[in-house]
Design a protein around this motif. Sequence first.
Motif, PDB file in Angstrom:
ATOM      1  N   PRO A  85      54.308  52.223 -26.384  1.00 38.99           N
ATOM      2  CA  PRO A  85      53.588  52.034 -25.120  1.00 38.99           C
ATOM      3  C   PRO A  85      52.650  53.180 -24.762  1.00 38.99           C
ATOM      4  CG  PRO A  85      55.879  51.395 -24.867  1.00 38.99           C
ATOM      5  CD  PRO A  85      55.766  52.046 -26.218  1.00 38.99           C
ATOM      6  N   HIS A  86      52.980  54.410 -25.165  1.00 42.18           N
ATOM      7  CA  HIS A  86      52.135  55.546 -24.833  1.00 42.18           C
ATOM      8  C   HIS A  86      50.790  55.503 -25.551  1.00 42.18           C
ATOM      9  CE1 HIS A  86      55.770  58.242 -23.515  1.00 42.18           C
ATOM     10  NE2 HIS A  86      55.597  57.181 -22.758  1.00 42.18           N
ATOM     11  N   ASP A  87      50.648  54.615 -26.547  1.00 39.57           N
ATOM     12  CA  ASP A  87      49.378  54.496 -27.260  1.00 39.57           C
ATOM     13  C   ASP A  87      48.370  53.627 -26.514  1.00 39.57           C
ATOM     14  OD1 ASP A  87      50.208  56.176 -29.266  1.00 39.57           O
ATOM     15  OD2 ASP A  87      50.831  54.579 -30.615  1.00 39.57           O
ATOM     16  N   GLY A  88      48.755  53.101 -25.366  1.00 39.17           N
ATOM     17  CA  GLY A  88      47.816  52.426 -24.478  1.00 39.17           C
ATOM     18  C   GLY A  88      47.085  51.261 -25.111  1.00 39.17           C
ATOM     19  N   GLU A  89      45.756  51.302 -25.035  1.00 40.96           N
ATOM     20  CA  GLU A  89      44.939  50.199 -25.543  1.00 40.96           C
ATOM     21  C   GLU A  89      45.136  49.977 -27.038  1.00 40.96           C
ATOM     22  OE1 GLU A  89      43.127  47.940 -23.994  1.00 40.96           O
ATOM     23  OE2 GLU A  89      43.731  48.782 -22.069  1.00 40.96           O
ATOM     24  N   ALA A  90      45.406  51.049 -27.775  1.00 36.29           N
ATOM     25  CA  ALA A  90      45.652  50.901 -29.213  1.00 36.29           C
ATOM     26  C   ALA A  90      46.918  50.093 -29.460  1.00 36.29           C
ATOM     27  CB  ALA A  90      45.766  52.277 -29.863  1.00 36.29           C
ATOM     28  N   ALA A  91      47.933  50.289 -28.627  1.00 29.82           N
ATOM     29  CA  ALA A  91      49.168  49.507 -28.760  1.00 29.82           C
ATOM     30  C   ALA A  91      48.900  48.039 -28.477  1.00 29.82           C
ATOM     31  CB  ALA A  91      50.230  50.057 -27.817  1.00 29.82           C
ATOM     32  N   LEU A  92      48.123  47.761 -27.457  1.00 24.88           N
ATOM     33  CA  LEU A  92      47.822  46.366 -27.123  1.00 24.88           C
ATOM     34  C   LEU A  92      47.006  45.706 -28.235  1.00 24.88           C
ATOM     35  CD1 LEU A  92      46.901  46.729 -23.331  1.00 24.88           C
ATOM     36  CD2 LEU A  92      49.115  46.149 -24.345  1.00 24.88           C
ATOM     37  N   ALA A  93      46.058  46.433 -28.788  1.00 26.30           N
ATOM     38  CA  ALA A  93      45.259  45.882 -29.881  1.00 26.30           C
ATOM     39  C   ALA A  93      46.128  45.607 -31.107  1.00 26.30           C
ATOM     40  CB  ALA A  93      44.120  46.840 -30.232  1.00 26.30           C
ATOM     41  N   GLU A  94      47.055  46.505 -31.417  1.00 22.15           N
ATOM     42  CA  GLU A  94      47.949  46.292 -32.551  1.00 22.15           C
ATOM     43  C   GLU A  94      48.866  45.109 -32.312  1.00 22.15           C
ATOM     44  OE1 GLU A  94      50.201  46.468 -36.048  1.00 22.15           O
ATOM     45  OE2 GLU A  94      48.145  47.045 -35.536  1.00 22.15           O
ATOM     46  N   LEU A  95      49.313  44.934 -31.089  1.00 22.29           N
ATOM     47  CA  LEU A  95      50.154  43.787 -30.768  1.00 22.29           C
ATOM     48  C   LEU A  95      49.369  42.487 -30.921  1.00 22.29           C
ATOM     49  CD1 LEU A  95      52.937  42.886 -29.861  1.00 22.29           C
ATOM     50  CD2 LEU A  95      52.245  43.295 -27.494  1.00 22.29           C
ATOM     51  N   ASP A  96      48.102  42.482 -30.496  1.00 25.64           N
ATOM     52  CA  ASP A  96      47.250  41.305 -30.698  1.00 25.64           C
ATOM     53  C   ASP A  96      47.107  40.994 -32.188  1.00 25.64           C
ATOM     54  OD1 ASP A  96      46.799  41.158 -27.951  1.00 25.64           O
ATOM     55  OD2 ASP A  96      44.854  42.182 -28.049  1.00 25.64           O
ATOM     56  N   ARG A  97      46.884  42.032 -32.970  1.00 25.38           N
ATOM     57  CA  ARG A  97      46.705  41.855 -34.413  1.00 25.38           C
ATOM     58  C   ARG A  97      47.974  41.328 -35.067  1.00 25.38           C
ATOM     59  NH1 ARG A  97      47.552  43.955 -39.323  1.00 25.38           N
ATOM     60  NH2 ARG A  97      49.219  45.240 -38.428  1.00 25.38           N
ATOM     61  N   ALA A  98      49.128  41.900 -34.702  1.00 23.19           N
ATOM     62  CA  ALA A  98      50.389  41.456 -35.284  1.00 23.19           C
ATOM     63  C   ALA A  98      50.717  40.032 -34.870  1.00 23.19           C
ATOM     64  CB  ALA A  98      51.517  42.407 -34.861  1.00 23.19           C
ATOM     65  N   ALA A  99      50.397  39.679 -33.642  1.00 21.67           N
ATOM     66  CA  ALA A  99      50.637  38.306 -33.179  1.00 21.67           C
ATOM     67  C   ALA A  99      49.817  37.313 -33.988  1.00 21.67           C
ATOM     68  CB  ALA A  99      50.309  38.193 -31.697  1.00 21.67           C
ATOM     69  N   ALA A 124      52.403  46.799 -19.417  1.00 24.12           N
ATOM     70  CA  ALA A 124      51.234  46.227 -20.083  1.00 24.12           C
ATOM     71  C   ALA A 124      51.593  45.648 -21.445  1.00 24.12           C
ATOM     72  CB  ALA A 124      50.147  47.298 -20.230  1.00 24.12           C
ATOM     73  N   VAL A 125      52.447  46.347 -22.189  1.00 23.40           N
ATOM     74  CA  VAL A 125      52.846  45.878 -23.519  1.00 23.40           C
ATOM     75  C   VAL A 125      53.668  44.595 -23.420  1.00 23.40           C
ATOM     76  CG1 VAL A 125      54.300  46.416 -25.516  1.00 23.40           C
ATOM     77  CG2 VAL A 125      52.675  48.104 -24.674  1.00 23.40           C
ATOM     78  N   VAL A 126      54.675  44.566 -22.546  1.00 20.88           N
ATOM     79  CA  VAL A 126      55.514  43.369 -22.482  1.00 20.88           C
ATOM     80  C   VAL A 126      54.741  42.191 -21.905  1.00 20.88           C
ATOM     81  CG1 VAL A 126      57.642  44.718 -22.351  1.00 20.88           C
ATOM     82  CG2 VAL A 126      56.561  43.927 -20.237  1.00 20.88           C
ATOM     83  N   GLY A 127      53.784  42.480 -21.020  1.00 23.51           N
ATOM     84  CA  GLY A 127      52.945  41.393 -20.527  1.00 23.51           C
ATOM     85  C   GLY A 127      52.109  40.782 -21.629  1.00 23.51           C
ATOM     86  N   ARG A 128      51.542  41.645 -22.486  1.00 22.43           N
ATOM     87  CA  ARG A 128      50.743  41.145 -23.615  1.00 22.43           C
ATOM     88  C   ARG A 128      51.635  40.400 -24.608  1.00 22.43           C
ATOM     89  NH1 ARG A 128      45.771  42.887 -25.546  1.00 22.43           N
ATOM     90  NH2 ARG A 128      45.437  43.361 -23.322  1.00 22.43           N
ATOM     91  N   ALA A 129      52.839  40.907 -24.833  1.00 26.46           N
ATOM     92  CA  ALA A 129      53.771  40.195 -25.714  1.00 26.46           C
ATOM     93  C   ALA A 129      54.035  38.790 -25.175  1.00 26.46           C
ATOM     94  CB  ALA A 129      55.074  40.977 -25.849  1.00 26.46           C
ATOM     95  N   GLY A 130      54.260  38.687 -23.871  1.00 30.02           N
ATOM     96  CA  GLY A 130      54.479  37.374 -23.274  1.00 30.02           C
ATOM     97  C   GLY A 130      53.286  36.459 -23.446  1.00 30.02           C
ATOM     98  N   ASP A 131      52.076  37.016 -23.361  1.00 24.76           N
ATOM     99  CA  ASP A 131      50.870  36.196 -23.578  1.00 24.76           C
ATOM    100  C   ASP A 131      50.877  35.548 -24.950  1.00 24.76           C
ATOM    101  OD1 ASP A 131      49.970  37.037 -21.087  1.00 24.76           O
ATOM    102  OD2 ASP A 131      48.618  38.578 -21.895  1.00 24.76           O
ATOM    103  N   HIS A 132      51.461  36.251 -25.921  1.00 25.39           N
ATOM    104  CA  HIS A 132      51.500  35.751 -27.295  1.00 25.39           C
ATOM    105  C   HIS A 132      52.787  34.984 -27.619  1.00 25.39           C
ATOM    106  CE1 HIS A 132      47.837  37.713 -28.536  1.00 25.39           C
ATOM    107  NE2 HIS A 132      48.274  38.911 -28.167  1.00 25.39           N
ATOM    108  N   GLY A 133      53.677  34.847 -26.659  1.00 23.13           N
ATOM    109  CA  GLY A 133      54.950  34.177 -26.924  1.00 23.13           C
ATOM    110  C   GLY A 133      55.898  35.013 -27.752  1.00 23.13           C
TER     111      GLY A 133
END
Length: 267
Positions: A85-99, A124-133
Motif C-alpha cells: 500500500p505504501h507504493d501508492g499509485e504504483a501499487a494500484l497500477a500493479e493491481l490493475d495489471r495483475a487483475a 485505496a488498494v482494497v477498493g481497487r481490488a473490489g473493483d476487479h472482483g
Amino acid sequence: MTYSGPIIDIHAHIAFTPDEQATENHGIGADALRAGVGLDRVEHSTAIVMARAGEPEATTRRNDQVLAAAEATAGFIIPVVSVHPHDGEAALAELDRAAAKGARMLKLHPNTQAFDVADERVAAVVGRAGDHGIVTLFDGWNPFDGDQPGKFLKLAMAHQHSHFIVAHFGGLDFAKLMVFEIAARYPFWKHNVHFDVSAIAELLAGSPYAEQFVWVMRKVGVDKILYGSDWPVCDPKASLDAVLALGLTQDEEKAILHDNAKALLGL
C-alpha cells in the motif's frame, strides 16, 4: 463422524527465491508447495506471495511467477498476488495489471509489510481490488495493535463492494471478532468479511479456550469461516487435525474445509 471429503486450503505460502523462504523447510516453487500442503484431499491451495515496499520490479516478478504457477498446475494453485500500500499509485497500477492477467486474491500483511489497516493507502488498494472482483486476504492478528478488529470493520463498511478474509481468526484476540456478529444485526452490513482459522485452530484445539473459540466461530457464522494450513509455518496435517478436534458438526466441518471457499472464490 468427521468430514472426509475434499479440502480447499486458502492459506499457504510459496517461495520462488531463497530470500522468500519463510522457514527452513520452505521449498522453492510450485512443486514444493504442492508437496508441502501434502494431503491427498486438498483440491485447491493458495500460493501467497508478499510485496515489499519500494520494490516494484520484484513485486511484478513475484506476481507473474505465482500467476504462471497457477496456470502450470491446471488450477490446483489459487494465485494470491500482493502489492504494498505504501507504493501508492504504483501499487494500484500493479493491481490493475495483475487483475488483467487473472489474479483472484490479494495478500496484505499489516505486520510483515508494516502498515496500519486504517491508512488511506490501504483503503485505496482494497477498493481497487473490489473493483476487479479480487478478494483481499489480510493477516488478521497484530499483537501490537489491539484496535485492528475495529479497523477491519470500518474498512469493510467503507468498501462494501470488496470482499475480505481476515486470517487467523483474529489470533488471540478472537473474541473481539464478535463485533462482526453485532454488525450483522443491522441492514447496512453487507456480509463481505470471511475469516480463516489458519494457525489459530492448531494453537487453541485441546486448550481451555477451545470451547470459547468454537462459540465465537458460530456466533460470527460458520458460513464465513475458511480453512487454511499456513504452510510452511504450520504443518498441514496438524492444522487439519486441529479443526477436526474442535467438536464441530460434520456439516460445519464440510463448510469450513471446502464449501465456503468454493462459494467465495467461485471454484
